[in-house]
Motif scaffolding. Structure first.
Motif, PDB file in Angstrom:
ATOM      1  N   ASN A 161       8.120   5.311   1.848  1.00  0.00           N
ATOM      2  CA  ASN A 161       7.904   5.807   3.399  1.00  0.00           C
ATOM      3  C   ASN A 161       6.677   5.692   3.909  1.00  0.00           C
ATOM      4  O   ASN A 161       6.736   5.251   5.083  1.00  0.00           O
ATOM      5  CB  ASN A 161       8.647   7.260   3.426  1.00  0.00           C
ATOM      6  CG  ASN A 161       8.841   7.538   4.704  1.00  0.00           C
ATOM      7  OD1 ASN A 161       9.379   6.899   5.541  1.00  0.00           O
ATOM      8  ND2 ASN A 161       8.394   8.766   5.182  1.00  0.00           N
ATOM      9  N   ILE A 162       5.720   5.965   3.131  1.00  0.00           N
ATOM     10  CA  ILE A 162       4.283   6.102   3.866  1.00  0.00           C
ATOM     11  C   ILE A 162       3.865   4.538   3.981  1.00  0.00           C
ATOM     12  O   ILE A 162       3.356   4.179   5.101  1.00  0.00           O
ATOM     13  CB  ILE A 162       3.384   6.702   2.809  1.00  0.00           C
ATOM     14  CG1 ILE A 162       3.489   8.148   2.758  1.00  0.00           C
ATOM     15  CG2 ILE A 162       1.753   6.408   3.233  1.00  0.00           C
ATOM     16  CD1 ILE A 162       2.715   8.977   1.386  1.00  0.00           C
ATOM     17  N   CYS A 163       4.067   3.686   2.996  1.00  0.00           N
ATOM     18  CA  CYS A 163       3.790   2.457   2.984  1.00  0.00           C
ATOM     19  C   CYS A 163       4.461   1.484   3.870  1.00  0.00           C
ATOM     20  O   CYS A 163       4.063   0.716   4.899  1.00  0.00           O
ATOM     21  CB  CYS A 163       3.984   1.604   1.807  1.00  0.00           C
ATOM     22  SG  CYS A 163       2.777   2.190   0.203  1.00  0.00           S
ATOM     23  N   LEU A 164       5.899   1.871   4.073  1.00  0.00           N
ATOM     24  CA  LEU A 164       6.627   1.199   5.331  1.00  0.00           C
ATOM     25  C   LEU A 164       6.181   1.583   6.420  1.00  0.00           C
ATOM     26  O   LEU A 164       6.306   0.744   7.693  1.00  0.00           O
ATOM     27  CB  LEU A 164       8.100   1.676   4.977  1.00  0.00           C
ATOM     28  CG  LEU A 164       9.318   1.061   6.025  1.00  0.00           C
ATOM     29  CD1 LEU A 164       9.004  -0.257   5.887  1.00  0.00           C
ATOM     30  CD2 LEU A 164      10.630   1.464   5.706  1.00  0.00           C
ATOM     31  N   ARG A 165       5.838   3.048   6.776  1.00  0.00           N
ATOM     32  CA  ARG A 165       5.245   3.350   8.036  1.00  0.00           C
ATOM     33  C   ARG A 165       4.055   2.676   8.495  1.00  0.00           C
ATOM     34  O   ARG A 165       4.066   2.082   9.674  1.00  0.00           O
ATOM     35  CB  ARG A 165       5.056   4.991   8.122  1.00  0.00           C
ATOM     36  CG  ARG A 165       4.750   5.541   9.286  1.00  0.00           C
ATOM     37  CD  ARG A 165       5.008   6.981   9.349  1.00  0.00           C
ATOM     38  NE  ARG A 165       4.240   7.633   8.309  1.00  0.00           N
ATOM     39  CZ  ARG A 165       4.406   8.178   7.370  1.00  0.00           C
ATOM     40  NH1 ARG A 165       5.816   8.280   7.108  1.00  0.00           N
ATOM     41  NH2 ARG A 165       3.716   8.974   6.500  1.00  0.00           N
ATOM     42  N   HIS A 166       3.333   2.419   7.461  1.00  0.00           N
ATOM     43  CA  HIS A 166       2.000   1.644   7.838  1.00  0.00           C
ATOM     44  C   HIS A 166       2.404   0.037   8.259  1.00  0.00           C
ATOM     45  O   HIS A 166       1.944  -0.388   9.356  1.00  0.00           O
ATOM     46  CB  HIS A 166       1.129   1.434   6.740  1.00  0.00           C
ATOM     47  CG  HIS A 166      -0.004   0.471   6.610  1.00  0.00           C
ATOM     48  ND1 HIS A 166      -0.999   0.765   7.649  1.00  0.00           N
ATOM     49  CD2 HIS A 166       0.151  -0.726   6.449  1.00  0.00           C
ATOM     50  CE1 HIS A 166      -1.850  -0.278   7.585  1.00  0.00           C
ATOM     51  NE2 HIS A 166      -1.276  -1.305   6.970  1.00  0.00           N
TER      52      HIS A 166
END
Length: 270
Positions: A161-166
């Motif tokens: 989720n963190i990487c996708l948000r970036h």
């Protein structure tokens, strides 16, 4: 008396890029998409000459990395195009057309360097799984189940989720990098964004172990999933749905050989 400093378009490369003409913007998009299309042509052409087999299919590391980069460019660059174009807009006012193209290429090169590191790890993993399947054909069932389960759990986890948000909203990081010294900045920006993309998509690439590294249908399906995850407004929800689907495949894999074309022992003629 207080002096008010009014920023100009030259103060910040990303603000300056807002003035990029439509023609220049189209050129930036075209360059990324032409590279992706060329990579698809090379990948499909090579895949048609190869069977879907376990492991590295007999490829030496240099050849594997060349094909890995072509495959990565084909699958990833369409979804990276908006970020690359945004960065191209940011550097537009300070560079000539030729320099702009060179710097955009440097950005893409940095992005692909991040995936080259993954390619080295993938080669090792494929070598190991290929040896295991050669020694014990039934091992492929459990390797496939583990690969699907790993992908499913990661899709549902917080790091995804963190990487996708970036990847979906990279502007804050691009602004941060715009303040760096110009030397090798475009390469570092591409490398940095590539690292987040690796964090977002590496588990999806693991699925190619059971499905087959040179399986064109699987590559196209994963490329579409990656594209929608990053650019569709319901991308995060789609990522979770895919995660659940992979967990279902993990349960089915030990009992359904058709889910594991990339882990079927190669049949050598007698």
């Amino acid at each position: 008396m207080r002096t008010i400093l009014r920023p100009t378009t030259h103060d910040h490369p990303l603000r300056a890029g807002a003035l990029l003409p439509a023609r220049e913007l189209a050129v930036a998009w075209a360059m990324v998409l032409v590279i992706a299309a060329t990579a698809w042509v090379l990948t499909v052409g090579q895949a048609l000459d190869m069977d879907v087999e376990p492991g590295t299919m007999g490829m030496a590391l240099p050849l594997f990395l060349v094909l890995w980069l072509a495959m990565t460019a084909a699958m990833m660059l369409p979804s990276v195009a908006p970020v690359a174009v945004t960065w191209a807009r940011g550097i537009a006012r300070r560079s000539s057309g030729a320099v702009r193209a060179l710097r955009s290429t440097e950005f893409i090169a940095g992005y692909l360097v991040a995936w080259t590191v993954v390619g080295l790890l993938a080669y090792g993993g494929l070598t190991l799984t290929g040896d295991l399947v050669d020694r014990d054909p039934d091992a492929g069932r459990w390797i496939g189940a583990a690969a699907f389960a790993l992908a499913g759990l990661y899709q549902l986890g917080p790091l995804k989720n963190i990487c996708l948000r970036h990847c979906r909203s990279p502007m804050a990081q691009l602004v941060h990098y715009a303040s760096y010294r110009p030397r090798m900045r475009d390469l570092r920006v591409g490398l940095h964004h590539g690292a987040y993309c690796v964090g977002c998509c590496w588990a999806l690439m693991v699925v190619l172990i059971p499905l087959g590294v040179m399986n064109i249908v699987a590559m196209a399906g994963l490329a579409a999933l990656i594209f929608l995850e990053k650019l569709w407004y319901r991308g995060p929800r789609l990522a979770r749905v895919a995660g659940v689907a992979f967990l279902v495949l993990a349960v089915l894999a030990p009992f359904q050989d058709w889910l594991l074309p990339g882990l079927q022992p190669s049949m050598t003629p007698m």
